[in-house]
Design a protein around this motif. Structure first.
Motif, PDB file in Angstrom:
ATOM      1  N   CYS A 159      34.381  36.780  39.223  1.00  0.00           N
ATOM      2  CA  CYS A 159      34.283  38.050  38.579  1.00  0.00           C
ATOM      3  C   CYS A 159      35.601  38.964  38.360  1.00  0.00           C
ATOM      4  O   CYS A 159      35.980  39.514  37.518  1.00  0.00           O
ATOM      5  CB  CYS A 159      33.282  38.770  39.013  1.00  0.00           C
ATOM      6  SG  CYS A 159      31.462  37.956  38.653  1.00  0.00           S
ATOM      7  N   CYS A 160      36.326  39.218  39.567  1.00  0.00           N
ATOM      8  CA  CYS A 160      37.366  39.720  40.048  1.00  0.00           C
ATOM      9  C   CYS A 160      38.605  39.310  39.227  1.00  0.00           C
ATOM     10  O   CYS A 160      39.359  40.064  38.704  1.00  0.00           O
ATOM     11  CB  CYS A 160      37.631  39.842  41.355  1.00  0.00           C
ATOM     12  SG  CYS A 160      36.867  40.892  42.466  1.00  0.00           S
ATOM     13  N   TRP A 192      41.436  40.566  32.037  1.00  0.00           N
ATOM     14  CA  TRP A 192      41.105  41.444  31.002  1.00  0.00           C
ATOM     15  C   TRP A 192      41.998  43.016  31.091  1.00  0.00           C
ATOM     16  O   TRP A 192      42.425  43.341  29.867  1.00  0.00           O
ATOM     17  CB  TRP A 192      39.855  41.753  30.908  1.00  0.00           C
ATOM     18  CG  TRP A 192      38.919  40.674  30.144  1.00  0.00           C
ATOM     19  CD1 TRP A 192      38.106  39.876  30.627  1.00  0.00           C
ATOM     20  CD2 TRP A 192      39.049  40.216  28.883  1.00  0.00           C
ATOM     21  NE1 TRP A 192      37.591  39.100  29.906  1.00  0.00           N
ATOM     22  CE2 TRP A 192      38.100  39.248  28.854  1.00  0.00           C
ATOM     23  CE3 TRP A 192      39.816  40.622  27.671  1.00  0.00           C
ATOM     24  CZ2 TRP A 192      38.000  38.509  27.597  1.00  0.00           C
ATOM     25  CZ3 TRP A 192      39.475  40.111  26.633  1.00  0.00           C
ATOM     26  CH2 TRP A 192      38.752  38.867  26.484  1.00  0.00           C
ATOM     27  N   LEU A 193      42.255  43.346  32.188  1.00  0.00           N
ATOM     28  CA  LEU A 193      42.850  44.571  32.395  1.00  0.00           C
ATOM     29  C   LEU A 193      44.370  44.497  32.428  1.00  0.00           C
ATOM     30  O   LEU A 193      45.017  45.485  31.450  1.00  0.00           O
ATOM     31  CB  LEU A 193      42.722  45.275  33.923  1.00  0.00           C
ATOM     32  CG  LEU A 193      41.347  45.863  33.948  1.00  0.00           C
ATOM     33  CD1 LEU A 193      41.071  46.392  35.709  1.00  0.00           C
ATOM     34  CD2 LEU A 193      40.965  47.123  33.336  1.00  0.00           C
ATOM     35  N   SER A 250      38.420  37.544  36.320  1.00  0.00           N
ATOM     36  CA  SER A 250      38.151  37.890  34.977  1.00  0.00           C
ATOM     37  C   SER A 250      38.645  39.288  34.658  1.00  0.00           C
ATOM     38  O   SER A 250      39.055  39.625  33.694  1.00  0.00           O
ATOM     39  CB  SER A 250      36.840  37.366  34.623  1.00  0.00           C
ATOM     40  OG  SER A 250      36.397  35.939  34.914  1.00  0.00           O
ATOM     41  N   LEU A 251      38.137  40.239  35.532  1.00  0.00           N
ATOM     42  CA  LEU A 251      38.377  41.731  35.412  1.00  0.00           C
ATOM     43  C   LEU A 251      39.910  41.943  35.235  1.00  0.00           C
ATOM     44  O   LEU A 251      40.423  42.911  34.541  1.00  0.00           O
ATOM     45  CB  LEU A 251      37.656  42.284  36.299  1.00  0.00           C
ATOM     46  CG  LEU A 251      37.755  44.182  36.355  1.00  0.00           C
ATOM     47  CD1 LEU A 251      37.198  44.553  35.147  1.00  0.00           C
ATOM     48  CD2 LEU A 251      37.168  44.701  37.505  1.00  0.00           C
ATOM     49  N   CYS A 252      40.450  41.510  36.458  1.00  0.00           N
ATOM     50  CA  CYS A 252      42.115  41.803  36.358  1.00  0.00           C
ATOM     51  C   CYS A 252      42.554  40.928  35.180  1.00  0.00           C
ATOM     52  O   CYS A 252      43.651  41.710  34.635  1.00  0.00           O
ATOM     53  CB  CYS A 252      42.613  40.920  37.601  1.00  0.00           C
ATOM     54  SG  CYS A 252      42.165  41.702  39.121  1.00  0.00           S
TER      55      CYS A 252
END
Length: 253
Positions: A53-54, A60-61, A56-58
């Protein structure tokens, strides 16, 4: 000796249906728990899920930041092509010293009259200046200070800014500064003018936020008046540089 009868393990037919006899007794652990024991299925590790999840978040950011930078670059290119923006120009056109003396107790009394020319070379940009703080120094020693009121600088316009700068009341210099200033007063006083202000730019129907700018002008040579007549400094070799000041939290660049 009596004979023992053991139940048969073969399936028996009762009313047309086949039933399975109980297993031979005593039963083994595999026979007792094999039927009810759940089938083991390996579960995914929770840490791996969090890491996924981390990541994927990084990702997208990062993509979002790249997209915003790309849009800002496109907008900047469009503005440059349409308006051809240029920085304002500043120059010191005149400087007169009406008072400049240093007492035996290292107290400085100075009064200077400056004329600063501000030029807007743009055809479609209007500058809105806040009040300007003007300071004059010589070899790092603060000589005098003054202010210029806020004003609007129209397109293709040159405005003469006249300001009177004076030394601080009862300004006391330290030993090193007083010694440096006394030496310069005998052979010629090199002066540097600095202007700090905020400016807002109007582009078409839009106005930007206020930006900090600093104007630094050097190459000014002056002589100290010996009597009541003021002296005029040489400003022909002066050059001014305009720098954008960006403040991030406590630091200014």
């Amino acid at each position: 000796m009596t004979d023992r009868v053991y139940p048969s393990s073969k399936p028996q037919a009762v009313n047309g249906t086949t039933t399975t006899a109980n297993p031979a007794f005593p039963a083994t652990k595999a026979q007792l728990y094999g039927a009810t024991r759940p089938v083991y299925r390996p579960q995914p590790h929770p840490r791996r899920q969090r890491r996924s999840c981390c990541c994927s978040l990084c990702l997208w950011l990062t993509l979002l930041i790249i997209l915003l930078l790309l849009l800002a670059a496109i907008a900047g290119a469009v503005i440059y092509v349409l308006y051809r923006p240029h920085r304002p120009d500043f120059s010191v056109t005149a400087l007169r010293i009406s008072q400049f003396n240093l007492t035996s107790s290292s107290q400085l009394n100075a009064k200077l009259n400056l004329t600063i020319a501000a030029r807007n070379p743009n055809k479609k940009l209007v500058f809105y200046y806040d009040a300007m703080s003007v300071s004059v120094s010589s070899n790092g020693v603060d000589v005098s200070d003054g202010t210029v009121p806020a004003f609007v600088h129209g397109t293709k316009n040159t405005t003469a800014l006249r300001v009177l700068t004076t030394s601080a009341a009862a300004q006391q210099l330290d030993t090193t500064s007083a010694s440096t200033l006394k030496s310069d007063m005998k052979k010629g006083l090199p002066l540097k003018v600095r202007v700090d202000t905020k400016v807002k730019v109007k582009i078409g129907g839009l106005k930007t936020t206020k930006l900090r700018i600093r104007v630094s002008c050097d190459g000014i040579e002056a002589t100290v008046p010996t009597g009541k007549s003021p002296t005029t400094a040489s400003t022909s070799g002066s050059k001014c540089k305009v720098d954008l000041r960006i403040k991030i939290w406590k630091w200014t660049f």
